[in-house]
Design an enzyme around this catalytic site. Structure first.
Site, short mmCIF file in Angstrom:
data_model
loop_
_atom_site.label_atom_id
_atom_site.label_comp_id
_atom_site.label_asym_id
_atom_site.label_seq_id
_atom_site.Cartn_x
_atom_site.Cartn_y
_atom_site.Cartn_z
N LEU A 36 7.03 26.35 16.13
CA LEU A 36 8.27 25.79 15.56
C LEU A 36 9.50 26.42 16.23
N THR A 37 9.58 26.24 17.53
CA THR A 37 10.80 26.63 18.26
C THR A 37 11.89 25.62 17.89
N PHE A 82 -0.39 20.53 24.03
CA PHE A 82 0.96 20.04 24.34
C PHE A 82 1.98 21.17 24.39
N SER A 86 9.81 22.90 27.39
CA SER A 86 9.72 21.66 28.17
C SER A 86 11.02 21.20 28.82
N THR A 101 5.33 31.24 27.36
CA THR A 101 4.61 30.15 26.64
C THR A 101 3.72 29.35 27.58
N THR A 131 2.64 17.68 33.69
CA THR A 131 3.76 16.83 34.09
C THR A 131 3.68 16.44 35.57
N ASP A 132 4.34 15.35 35.93
CA ASP A 132 4.42 14.97 37.34
C ASP A 132 5.35 15.90 38.13
N GLU A 133 6.16 16.70 37.40
CA GLU A 133 7.12 17.57 38.10
C GLU A 133 6.42 18.65 38.93
N TYR A 156 10.74 25.67 35.18
CA TYR A 156 9.87 24.90 34.27
C TYR A 156 8.64 24.36 35.02
N LYS A 160 4.60 25.18 34.64
CA LYS A 160 3.57 24.17 34.34
C LYS A 160 2.53 24.13 35.46
N PRO A 211 27.19 12.41 29.58
CA PRO A 211 27.26 13.25 30.79
C PRO A 211 26.17 12.92 31.81
N VAL A 212 26.59 12.31 32.93
CA VAL A 212 25.64 11.95 33.99
C VAL A 212 25.73 13.01 35.09
N TYR A 213 24.57 13.59 35.44
CA TYR A 213 24.57 14.65 36.47
C TYR A 213 24.74 14.03 37.87
P1 NAD Z 1 8.76 19.47 23.10
O1 NAD Z 1 9.66 20.50 23.70
O2 NAD Z 1 9.36 18.33 22.36
O3 NAD Z 1 7.72 20.16 22.11
C1 NAD Z 1 7.06 21.35 22.43
C2 NAD Z 1 6.38 21.87 21.17
O4 NAD Z 1 5.69 23.08 21.52
C3 NAD Z 1 7.34 22.21 20.02
O5 NAD Z 1 6.84 21.75 18.79
C4 NAD Z 1 7.40 23.73 20.05
O6 NAD Z 1 7.70 24.31 18.79
C5 NAD Z 1 6.00 24.07 20.54
N1 NAD Z 1 5.95 25.40 21.20
C6 NAD Z 1 6.80 25.87 22.15
N2 NAD Z 1 6.46 27.13 22.47
C7 NAD Z 1 5.36 27.45 21.73
C8 NAD Z 1 4.55 28.62 21.63
N3 NAD Z 1 4.81 29.73 22.34
N4 NAD Z 1 3.51 28.59 20.78
C9 NAD Z 1 3.23 27.49 20.02
N5 NAD Z 1 3.99 26.38 20.06
C10 NAD Z 1 5.03 26.35 20.92
O7 NAD Z 1 7.87 18.95 24.32
P2 NAD Z 1 7.31 17.49 24.62
O8 NAD Z 1 8.36 16.72 25.32
O9 NAD Z 1 6.66 16.95 23.43
O10 NAD Z 1 6.20 17.85 25.71
C11 NAD Z 1 4.87 18.12 25.34
C12 NAD Z 1 4.07 18.47 26.58
O11 NAD Z 1 4.13 17.39 27.51
C13 NAD Z 1 4.60 19.69 27.32
O12 NAD Z 1 3.50 20.44 27.77
C14 NAD Z 1 5.38 19.11 28.50
O13 NAD Z 1 5.36 19.97 29.61
C15 NAD Z 1 4.58 17.84 28.78
N6 NAD Z 1 5.36 16.74 29.38
C16 NAD Z 1 6.46 16.24 28.72
C17 NAD Z 1 7.15 15.16 29.29
C18 NAD Z 1 8.35 14.55 28.62
O14 NAD Z 1 8.94 13.63 29.19
N7 NAD Z 1 8.75 14.98 27.42
C19 NAD Z 1 6.73 14.63 30.50
C20 NAD Z 1 5.64 15.21 31.14
C21 NAD Z 1 4.94 16.24 30.55
O1 TDX Z 2 22.77 15.25 30.28
C1 TDX Z 2 21.96 14.87 31.15
N1 TDX Z 2 22.43 14.14 32.20
C2 TDX Z 2 21.64 13.71 33.22
O2 TDX Z 2 22.11 13.04 34.15
C3 TDX Z 2 20.55 15.20 31.11
C4 TDX Z 2 19.97 16.02 29.99
C5 TDX Z 2 19.76 14.76 32.15
N2 TDX Z 2 20.29 14.05 33.19
C6 TDX Z 2 19.37 13.61 34.29
C7 TDX Z 2 18.51 14.69 34.89
C8 TDX Z 2 17.27 13.94 35.29
O3 TDX Z 2 17.44 13.34 36.57
O4 TDX Z 2 18.46 12.68 33.71
C9 TDX Z 2 17.15 12.82 34.26
C10 TDX Z 2 16.16 13.14 33.15
O5 TDX Z 2 16.47 14.44 32.67
P1 TDX Z 2 15.63 15.11 31.48
O6 TDX Z 2 15.63 14.19 30.31
O7 TDX Z 2 16.12 16.51 31.29
O8 TDX Z 2 14.15 15.07 32.06
P2 TDX Z 2 13.49 15.70 33.40
O9 TDX Z 2 14.27 16.83 33.91
O10 TDX Z 2 13.23 14.56 34.33
O11 TDX Z 2 12.12 16.26 32.77
C11 TDX Z 2 11.37 15.49 31.82
O12 TDX Z 2 10.29 14.84 32.40
C12 TDX Z 2 9.22 15.63 32.86
C13 TDX Z 2 10.87 16.36 30.67
O13 TDX Z 2 11.96 17.03 30.05
C14 TDX Z 2 9.83 17.34 31.14
O14 TDX Z 2 9.29 18.07 30.04
C15 TDX Z 2 8.73 16.59 31.81
O15 TDX Z 2 7.79 17.46 32.36
#
Ligand code: NAD
Ligand code: TDX
Length: 349
Positions: A36-37, A82, A86, A101, A131-133, A156, A160, A211-213
């Site tokens: 529960l972060t 999961f 992230s 973590t 992740t694909d990253e 990050y 991973k 905010p667009v990067y």
């Molecule tokens: P999230 O950040 O929304 O959730 C992460 C969860 O993990 C939270 O509930 C947090 O409390 C828990 N957590 C964090 N540190 C912990 C620890 N030390 N011990 C126990 N619990 C812990 O993440 P998400 O977007 O749901 O991503 C889930 C998984 O999918 C991650 O492994 C991420 O790398 C992967 N992933 C996410 C995306 C995406 O677009 N969101 C894309 C590709 C891969």
């Molecule tokens: O404020 C913003 N403005 C902006 O232009 C934010 C938050 C992001 N961006 C851009 C950065 C990226 O090109 O949008 C794109 C998506 O950004 P995020 O939502 O931060 O995702 P990304 O960095 O691509 O990573 C996500 O996909 C792969 C997840 O957060 C990861 O957990 C996952 O592994």
């Protein structure tokens, strides 16, 4: 009854996966382990609180002793991992917890499994969600396949990638029954509003800058979270041990296209506030910003017959509708720790 441990089940994708299992697999018992972060939210799981098929354990994966105790007490059939830190931007300003973590947390899980699961077990499975990253950044052409060399660019993605390597090594060295999935960017309900899509939706709703990067031309391959969860379940139940599967839906969009799409849909919902794209604000680029991600999902399609159920237009509409209808969920988040993060990241309220 199969016992399933879901780490990070209170986060975005994890809670969507718990919802899928609770609805579609009544024969499973689900245990969620979560620290529960800031990103974990018990509200995401509230409807299962009193269900006899559901248990919640608050634990930190970095706490080796506690993790061992959990595995000593309970014999899980499936572990779906999961839990992670992230968010790429947070890894740039504070990488240490990502190592704790994502790398050590995964290591302690693997060590507990090695200790408590009997060797060569055919029934048990550890599914590592990655992740694909980890593959780095693409240019204008090409796709990530399961054999693309790893080239992570952010703290990050490096953490991973390390966890993926550990998972692979524990299969090769100790014969642990592991499978890894590498997916593209998810979107959908319960997405924490520091990521692009929910941030833009909520900033439109509150008429704040979008905010667009950089120039907004970076490309991501967007995957609806419900399609992702179905793919994970398919891999968990039918995937081959020791393999990895890429998950994506051939849905590449640059960031500006995503923001403009959200703005147009918001114009329809709230015509008195249009045009929402007047809120677009170009801000400083992310350091080391990967240009393009794109997944080739042929392996999971051919081997397991996976197909997405949702198209982008209806799924992004569903996502926007969910945020409009769930103000209770996000209004609490947008205070306290989130405000501090937001001010620090964007220099504005
Ligand atoms: P999230 O950040 O929304 O959730 C992460 C969860 O993990 C939270 O509930 C947090 O409390 C828990 N957590 C964090 N540190 C912990 C620890 N030390 N011990 C126990 N619990 C812990 O993440 P998400 O977007 O749901 O991503 C889930 C998984 O999918 C991650 O492994 C991420 O790398 C992967 N992933 C996410 C995306 C995406 O677009 N969101 C894309 C590709 C891969
Ligand atoms: O404020 C913003 N403005 C902006 O232009 C934010 C938050 C992001 N961006 C851009 C950065 C990226 O090109 O949008 C794109 C998506 O950004 P995020 O939502 O931060 O995702 P990304 O960095 O691509 O990573 C996500 O996909 C792969 C997840 O957060 C990861 O957990 C996952 O592994």
């Amino acid at each position: 009854m199969k016992k399933v441990l879901i780490t990070g089940g209170a986060g975005f994708i994890g809670s969507n996966f718990v919802n899928l299992l609770m609805e579609d697999r009544p024969e499973y018992h689900i245990t969620v382990l979560d620290k529960l972060t800031y990103a974990g939210n018990l509200k995401n799981l509230a409807k299962w609180k009193d269900n006899p098929h559901f248990t919640f354990i608050k634990a930190d994966l970095f706490d080796k002793i506690k993790i061992e105790e959990i595995f000593q007490k309970e014999s899980f059939d499936f572990v779906v991992h999961f839990a992670a830190e992230s968010h790429v931007d947070r890894s740039i300003t504070g990488p240490e917890v990502f190592l704790q973590t994502n790398i050590f947390g995964t290591f302690y899980l693997l060590e507990s499994i090695k200790k408590y699961w009997s060797p060569n077990s055919n029934e048990k499975r550890f599914l590592h969600v990655s992740t694909d990253e980890v593959y780095g950044s693409l240019g204008d052409s090409g796709f990530f396949t399961e054999t693309t060399p790893y080239a992570p660019n952010s703290p990050y993605s490096a953490s991973k990638a390390s966890s993926d390597h550990l998972v692979r090594a524990y299969h090769h060295t100790y014969n642990l029954p592991v499978i890894t999935t590498n997916c593209s960017n998810n979107y959908g309900p319960y997405h924490f509003p520091e990521k692009l899509i929910p941030l833009m939706i909520l900033n439109c709703l509150r008429e704040k800058p979008l905010p667009v990067y950089g120039d907004g031309k970076n490309i991501r391959d967007w995957l609806f979270v419900k399609d992702h969860c179905h793919a994970i379940l398919l891999v968990l139940e039918n995937g081959r041990i020791g393999e990895s599967y890429n998950i994506g839906t051939r849905n590449e969009k640059n960031n500006l296209e995503i923001v403009e799409t959200i703005c147009k849909k918001m114009d329809k919902h709230f015509p008195d506030k249009k045009p929402h794209n007047r809120l677009i604000t170009y801000v400083k680029d992310r350091p080391g910003h990967d240009f393009r991600y794109a997944i080739d999902p042929s392996k999971i399609e051919k081997e397991l017959g996976w197909k997405p159920k949702y198209d982008f237009d209806s799924a992004i509409q569903q996502t926007i509708d969910w945020y409009i209808q769930n103000e209770n969920w996000w209004s609490e988040i947008l205070s306290g720790e989130y405000l501090k993060y937001y001010q620090n990241q964007y220099g504005i309220n």
